[in-house]
Motif scaffolding. Structure first.
Motif, PDB file in Angstrom:
ATOM      1  N   TYR A   1       5.121   7.482 -13.445  1.00  0.00           N
ATOM      2  CA  TYR A   1       6.338   7.646 -12.653  1.00  0.00           C
ATOM      3  C   TYR A   1       6.150   8.727 -11.595  1.00  0.00           C
ATOM      4  CZ  TYR A   1       9.195   4.624 -15.625  1.00  0.00           C
ATOM      5  OH  TYR A   1       9.723   3.548 -16.281  1.00  0.00           O
ATOM      6  N   LEU A   2       5.593   9.847 -12.005  1.00  0.00           N
ATOM      7  CA  LEU A   2       5.363  10.928 -11.047  1.00  0.00           C
ATOM      8  C   LEU A   2       4.364  10.501  -9.992  1.00  0.00           C
ATOM      9  CD1 LEU A   2       5.209  13.953 -13.527  1.00  0.00           C
ATOM     10  CD2 LEU A   2       7.113  13.288 -12.045  1.00  0.00           C
ATOM     11  N   LEU A   3       3.376   9.718 -10.384  1.00  0.00           N
ATOM     12  CA  LEU A   3       2.390   9.225  -9.409  1.00  0.00           C
ATOM     13  C   LEU A   3       3.057   8.350  -8.355  1.00  0.00           C
ATOM     14  CD1 LEU A   3      -0.514   8.849  -8.434  1.00  0.00           C
ATOM     15  CD2 LEU A   3      -0.731   6.950 -10.085  1.00  0.00           C
ATOM     16  N   ALA A   4       3.960   7.478  -8.775  1.00  0.00           N
ATOM     17  CA  ALA A   4       4.652   6.611  -7.826  1.00  0.00           C
ATOM     18  C   ALA A   4       5.479   7.428  -6.832  1.00  0.00           C
ATOM     19  CB  ALA A   4       5.542   5.623  -8.575  1.00  0.00           C
ATOM     20  N   MET A   5       6.151   8.469  -7.310  1.00  0.00           N
ATOM     21  CA  MET A   5       6.978   9.305  -6.422  1.00  0.00           C
ATOM     22  C   MET A   5       6.116  10.096  -5.450  1.00  0.00           C
ATOM     23  SD  MET A   5       9.761  10.782  -9.173  1.00  0.00           S
ATOM     24  CE  MET A   5      10.065   9.825 -10.656  1.00  0.00           C
ATOM     25  N   VAL A   6       5.048  10.705  -5.950  1.00  0.00           N
ATOM     26  CA  VAL A   6       4.177  11.482  -5.062  1.00  0.00           C
ATOM     27  C   VAL A   6       3.494  10.567  -4.059  1.00  0.00           C
ATOM     28  CG1 VAL A   6       2.153  12.993  -4.985  1.00  0.00           C
ATOM     29  CG2 VAL A   6       3.856  13.295  -6.781  1.00  0.00           C
ATOM     30  N   ALA A   7       3.136   9.360  -4.473  1.00  0.00           N
ATOM     31  CA  ALA A   7       2.520   8.406  -3.548  1.00  0.00           C
ATOM     32  C   ALA A   7       3.476   8.050  -2.416  1.00  0.00           C
ATOM     33  CB  ALA A   7       2.092   7.152  -4.306  1.00  0.00           C
ATOM     34  N   ALA A   8       4.761   7.911  -2.722  1.00  0.00           N
ATOM     35  CA  ALA A   8       5.748   7.625  -1.677  1.00  0.00           C
ATOM     36  C   ALA A   8       5.833   8.777  -0.683  1.00  0.00           C
ATOM     37  CB  ALA A   8       7.110   7.347  -2.302  1.00  0.00           C
ATOM     38  N   LEU A   9       5.791  10.003  -1.179  1.00  0.00           N
ATOM     39  CA  LEU A   9       5.813  11.167  -0.295  1.00  0.00           C
ATOM     40  C   LEU A   9       4.562  11.212   0.572  1.00  0.00           C
ATOM     41  CD1 LEU A   9       7.137  13.878  -2.804  1.00  0.00           C
ATOM     42  CD2 LEU A   9       8.443  12.626  -1.069  1.00  0.00           C
ATOM     43  N   TRP A  10       3.420  10.919  -0.033  1.00  0.00           N
ATOM     44  CA  TRP A  10       2.164  10.890   0.730  1.00  0.00           C
ATOM     45  C   TRP A  10       2.215   9.831   1.833  1.00  0.00           C
ATOM     46  CZ3 TRP A  10      -1.763   6.844  -0.120  1.00  0.00           C
ATOM     47  CH2 TRP A  10      -2.862   6.997   0.722  1.00  0.00           C
TER      48      TRP A  10
ATOM     49  N   LEU B   1      -2.727  13.817  -5.663  1.00  0.00           N
ATOM     50  CA  LEU B   1      -2.535  12.477  -6.212  1.00  0.00           C
ATOM     51  C   LEU B   1      -3.502  12.201  -7.355  1.00  0.00           C
ATOM     52  CD1 LEU B   1      -1.887  10.744  -2.816  1.00  0.00           C
ATOM     53  CD2 LEU B   1      -0.376  10.523  -4.791  1.00  0.00           C
ATOM     54  N   GLY B   2      -4.729  12.684  -7.240  1.00  0.00           N
ATOM     55  CA  GLY B   2      -5.680  12.505  -8.334  1.00  0.00           C
ATOM     56  C   GLY B   2      -5.224  13.222  -9.595  1.00  0.00           C
ATOM     57  N   THR B   3      -4.703  14.430  -9.419  1.00  0.00           N
ATOM     58  CA  THR B   3      -4.184  15.178 -10.565  1.00  0.00           C
ATOM     59  C   THR B   3      -2.983  14.471 -11.186  1.00  0.00           C
ATOM     60  OG1 THR B   3      -4.926  17.279  -9.617  1.00  0.00           O
ATOM     61  CG2 THR B   3      -3.194  17.380 -11.286  1.00  0.00           C
ATOM     62  N   THR B   4      -2.075  13.995 -10.345  1.00  0.00           N
ATOM     63  CA  THR B   4      -0.872  13.326 -10.840  1.00  0.00           C
ATOM     64  C   THR B   4      -1.216  12.043 -11.580  1.00  0.00           C
ATOM     65  OG1 THR B   4       0.318  14.223  -8.933  1.00  0.00           O
ATOM     66  CG2 THR B   4       1.412  12.502 -10.183  1.00  0.00           C
ATOM     67  N   ALA B   5      -2.278  11.360 -11.143  1.00  0.00           N
ATOM     68  CA  ALA B   5      -2.702  10.133 -11.824  1.00  0.00           C
ATOM     69  C   ALA B   5      -3.142  10.407 -13.253  1.00  0.00           C
ATOM     70  CB  ALA B   5      -3.833   9.466 -11.045  1.00  0.00           C
ATOM     71  N   LEU B   6      -3.532  11.649 -13.532  1.00  0.00           N
ATOM     72  CA  LEU B   6      -3.935  12.028 -14.881  1.00  0.00           C
ATOM     73  C   LEU B   6      -2.778  12.613 -15.682  1.00  0.00           C
ATOM     74  CD1 LEU B   6      -7.398  13.638 -14.079  1.00  0.00           C
ATOM     75  CD2 LEU B   6      -7.003  11.508 -15.328  1.00  0.00           C
ATOM     76  N   ILE B   7      -1.562  12.494 -15.139  1.00  0.00           N
ATOM     77  CA  ILE B   7      -0.380  13.039 -15.827  1.00  0.00           C
ATOM     78  C   ILE B   7       0.594  11.938 -16.219  1.00  0.00           C
ATOM     79  CG2 ILE B   7       1.601  14.584 -15.622  1.00  0.00           C
ATOM     80  CD1 ILE B   7      -0.030  16.321 -13.738  1.00  0.00           C
ATOM     81  N   ASN B   8       1.112  11.187 -15.232  1.00  0.00           N
ATOM     82  CA  ASN B   8       2.176  10.226 -15.542  1.00  0.00           C
ATOM     83  C   ASN B   8       2.347   9.224 -14.402  1.00  0.00           C
ATOM     84  OD1 ASN B   8       5.387   9.667 -15.172  1.00  0.00           O
ATOM     85  ND2 ASN B   8       4.795   9.620 -17.326  1.00  0.00           N
TER      86      ASN B   8
ATOM     87  N   VAL C   1      -8.918   5.863   1.960  1.00  0.00           N
ATOM     88  CA  VAL C   1     -10.020   5.486   1.069  1.00  0.00           C
ATOM     89  C   VAL C   1     -10.263   6.582   0.035  1.00  0.00           C
ATOM     90  CG1 VAL C   1     -12.496   5.043   0.958  1.00  0.00           C
ATOM     91  CG2 VAL C   1     -11.120   3.989   2.759  1.00  0.00           C
ATOM     92  N   ALA C   2     -10.223   7.837   0.466  1.00  0.00           N
ATOM     93  CA  ALA C   2     -10.454   8.949  -0.457  1.00  0.00           C
ATOM     94  C   ALA C   2      -9.376   8.994  -1.526  1.00  0.00           C
ATOM     95  CB  ALA C   2     -10.499  10.265   0.314  1.00  0.00           C
ATOM     96  N   VAL C   3      -8.120   8.870  -1.104  1.00  0.00           N
ATOM     97  CA  VAL C   3      -7.012   8.922  -2.060  1.00  0.00           C
ATOM     98  C   VAL C   3      -7.103   7.779  -3.062  1.00  0.00           C
ATOM     99  CG1 VAL C   3      -4.525   8.591  -2.307  1.00  0.00           C
ATOM    100  CG2 VAL C   3      -5.399  10.220  -0.632  1.00  0.00           C
ATOM    101  N   LEU C   4      -7.303   6.553  -2.564  1.00  0.00           N
ATOM    102  CA  LEU C   4      -7.368   5.400  -3.460  1.00  0.00           C
ATOM    103  C   LEU C   4      -8.554   5.502  -4.408  1.00  0.00           C
ATOM    104  CD1 LEU C   4      -6.402   2.462  -1.066  1.00  0.00           C
ATOM    105  CD2 LEU C   4      -4.954   3.702  -2.681  1.00  0.00           C
ATOM    106  N   SER C   5      -9.672   6.023  -3.923  1.00  0.00           N
ATOM    107  CA  SER C   5     -10.858   6.154  -4.770  1.00  0.00           C
ATOM    108  C   SER C   5     -10.635   7.182  -5.879  1.00  0.00           C
ATOM    109  CB  SER C   5     -12.069   6.567  -3.927  1.00  0.00           C
ATOM    110  OG  SER C   5     -12.361   5.591  -2.947  1.00  0.00           O
ATOM    111  N   VAL C   6     -10.087   8.337  -5.514  1.00  0.00           N
ATOM    112  CA  VAL C   6      -9.863   9.391  -6.511  1.00  0.00           C
ATOM    113  C   VAL C   6      -8.793   8.967  -7.513  1.00  0.00           C
ATOM    114  CG1 VAL C   6      -8.999  11.745  -6.823  1.00  0.00           C
ATOM    115  CG2 VAL C   6     -10.671  11.256  -5.035  1.00  0.00           C
ATOM    116  N   VAL C   7      -7.697   8.381  -7.030  1.00  0.00           N
ATOM    117  CA  VAL C   7      -6.645   7.920  -7.941  1.00  0.00           C
ATOM    118  C   VAL C   7      -7.176   6.821  -8.857  1.00  0.00           C
ATOM    119  CG1 VAL C   7      -4.445   6.700  -8.061  1.00  0.00           C
ATOM    120  CG2 VAL C   7      -4.722   8.612  -6.482  1.00  0.00           C
TER     121      VAL C   7
END
Length: 552
Positions: free
Chosen positions: A203-212, A194-201, A234-240
């Motif tokens: 739309y992709l972040l929203a989709m991966v977040a739904a899967l997570w 999710l942290g990597t995806t947040a640095l890409i796009n 907490v870790a995911v939200l902090s890194v994203v």
């Protein structure tokens, strides 16, 4: 180590290599090897790929030469008061930030070509890993991964939306959802993804977040420890959050208005996955919705062959598919929810809207942030393709599945060959040295006398934004003539009012060249400027106001 295990490892390694090679081949088949030249920007600026690649190049050109700011993803010379975060131009901060840091060591005029090839390779590699959950047969994994790589859903994005080519993050999310979780490593894997995806796009972040979210709840319900997942949350939200901050996501604070139509205008037609549009040559074109996202959901004839084989396998009644669906019920719910978001509140089939359900204003505003909703079909499409491979392999074995997938891949390549050739020609025909549109000698002199150029009234994707911004980028001037995916509407209104007031009072901003976009602004300046000092003239089709031009 036995000879059999050594042979198996060798076959597996060759299968993975073939998958990676197929992914790279998909990108090169679509755009050609020219895109690997990091000094060649002509194919991006030529025009046929649309305005987005131009905006990417402009953003990177301004960003790489600007001083570091705080947060690092700000790019104030491209946007000035209007907007500045690189997140809102989709230039893949995952690469832009480190490449800027290495600017003294390497010269990179464009990195999107290598990025597209890398995304193709990752698509093949992650698909290979995902298919490994269903079968270990080397041919099945290699051919199946290649089928995932030669998907119009992904390749279609190579025509302009380069960040969105990273479909491998969706495959990685599906892999994490479907594999047996390995304790804390699952949470770490999701955090990194999710942290990597947040640095890409976004739309992709929203989709991966739904899967997570689906996987997080599934794991919590299975072991009865939902509360203990708080640390992972907490870790995911902090890194994203940190990733978004780095890329300038929080630089806009007011109401964000997307360009173009809002949510509900670019929904998924229920026949879109079967409509080849310009991609397929074997199936007839269907009368689906023809908005600007159309063509991005076609699956290809090879995919249909695979799905048909899976239905035949399920029809035998020998596969425990109900148990599999029950085991992944929350994942299925997330995929269906994304499908519903893709279809929107205005479902259509065959180009005909069958309903228009009203949405509350607050829901509409939130949904507008992800207005290109057809894209949310992708996770379900990839999940269906994996499910089809799993069904075929479970029913007839990995070796037969491999032969079927090889046949499906061959059919897919024949089907989409025309679309690949069309894209490839757009790049091949582009000149290596782009033609400059502002050629009058005035501009070269103006670049020596001014430090910024404003387009009045300011606006995102306004008239002549590209010509003005390219001139500014070429000569190192700051500008508010930009194309961003989102701008702060409050900031836009404030900028327009401030500049209008300054012009009305004949207070010309020091070091600023103006391009006047409308008659009202022209009339204001014409009534107040001093012809003995200032220049008001049309140059290369643009109405230019140059304060102090006649003062030497």
């Amino acid at each position: 180590m036995t000879e059999t295990s050594t042979s198996s490892r060798t076959a597996s390694a060759l299968s993975l290599f073939a998958a990676l090679l197929a992914g790279a081949a998909a990108a090169l088949a679509a755009l050609g090897p020219r895109i690997l030249d990091v000094g060649d920007v002509g194919w991006m600026l030529h025009g046929p790929l649309g305005p987005d690649p131009v905006a990417y190049w402009l953003t990177w050109t301004f960003f790489r030469r600007s001083p570091w700011s705080w947060p690092p993803g700000l790019n104030p010379d491209y946007g000035l008061e209007l907007a500045s975060g690189i997140f809102y131009v989709d230039i893949v901060p995952l690469l832009a930030l480190p490449l800027k840091a290495l600017g003294g060591l390497v010269t990179v005029d464009q990195y999107w070509g290598p990025w597209l090839v890398a995304c193709g390779m990752l698509q093949g590699g992650v698909a290979w890993r995902l298919i490994g959950l269903a079968t270990q047969d080397p041919l099945a994994r290699a051919a199946g991964a290649a089928l995932f790589a030669f998907q119009p859903m992904m390749i279609n994005r190579m025509g302009g939306h380069f960040a969105l080519v990273a479909h491998w993050v969706l495959l990685a999310g599906l892999y994490l959802c479907l594999r047996d979780p390995a304790g804390r490593r699952q949470g770490v894997a999701w955090t990194l993804l999710l942290g990597t995806t947040a640095l890409i796009n976004a739309y992709l972040l929203a989709m991966v977040a739904a899967l997570w979210g689906a996987d997080l709840l599934t794991r919590g319900l299975r072991d009865g420890r939902i509360a203990r997942r708080l640390g992972e949350v907490v870790a995911v939200l902090s890194v994203v959050g940190a990733a978004l901050w780095l890329s300038g996501f929080f630089s806009l604070s007011g109401p964000l208005k997307p360009l173009g139509p809002g949510y509900g205008e670019t929904g998924l037609d229920l026949l879109a996955p079967f409509d080849p549009v310009e991609w397929g040559r074997l199936l007839p074109t269907l009368p689906t919705l023809r908005h600007w996202e159309h063509g991005g959901s076609y699956l290809g004839a090879g995919s249909f062959l695979l799905l048909a084989a899976a239905l035949a396998a399920l029809a035998t009644g020998r596969l425990p598919w109900r148990a599999a669906l029950a085991r992944h019920a929350l994942l299925l719910a997330a995929l269906v929810a994304m499908l519903a978001f893709a279809v929107t509140h205005r479902p259509a089939i065959g180009g005909v809207m069958i309903a228009d359900l009203p949405l509350p204003a607050v829901v509409q505003r939130l949904a507008d942030l992800l207005r290109a909703s057809e894209r949310f079909f992708w996770p379900l499409a990839y999940a269906a393709l994996f499910g089809a491979i799993a069904a075929v392999a479970a029913r007839w074995g990995g070796r037969r599945a491999g032969l079927l997938l090889a046949a499906a891949l061959s059919l897919q390549l024949v089907d989409i060959s025309a679309g690949l050739a069309r894209y490839r020609a757009l790049v091949a025909d582009a000149p290596r040295v782009p033609v400059e549109r502002l050629a009058d000698p005035f501009w070269a002199e103006a670049a020596q006398r001014y430090t910024r150029i404003r387009a009045v009234p300011a606006g995102n994707f306004g008239a002549n934004w590209e010509e003005i911004a390219r001139f500014a980028a070429r000569h190192g001037l700051a500008t508010d003539a930009v194309y961003h995916s989102r701008v702060d509407q409050d900031a836009l209104r404030a900028l327009r009012m401030a500049v209008a007031a300054e012009l009305d009072a004949a207070r010309w901003e020091p070091g600023t060249l103006y391009v006047l976009r409308d008659e009202a602004t022209h009339a204001i300046v014409a009534a107040r400027y001093d012809p003995s000092r200032d220049l008001l003239s049309e140059v290369d089709g643009l109405l230019v106001f140059a304060p102090g031009w006649h003062i030497r």
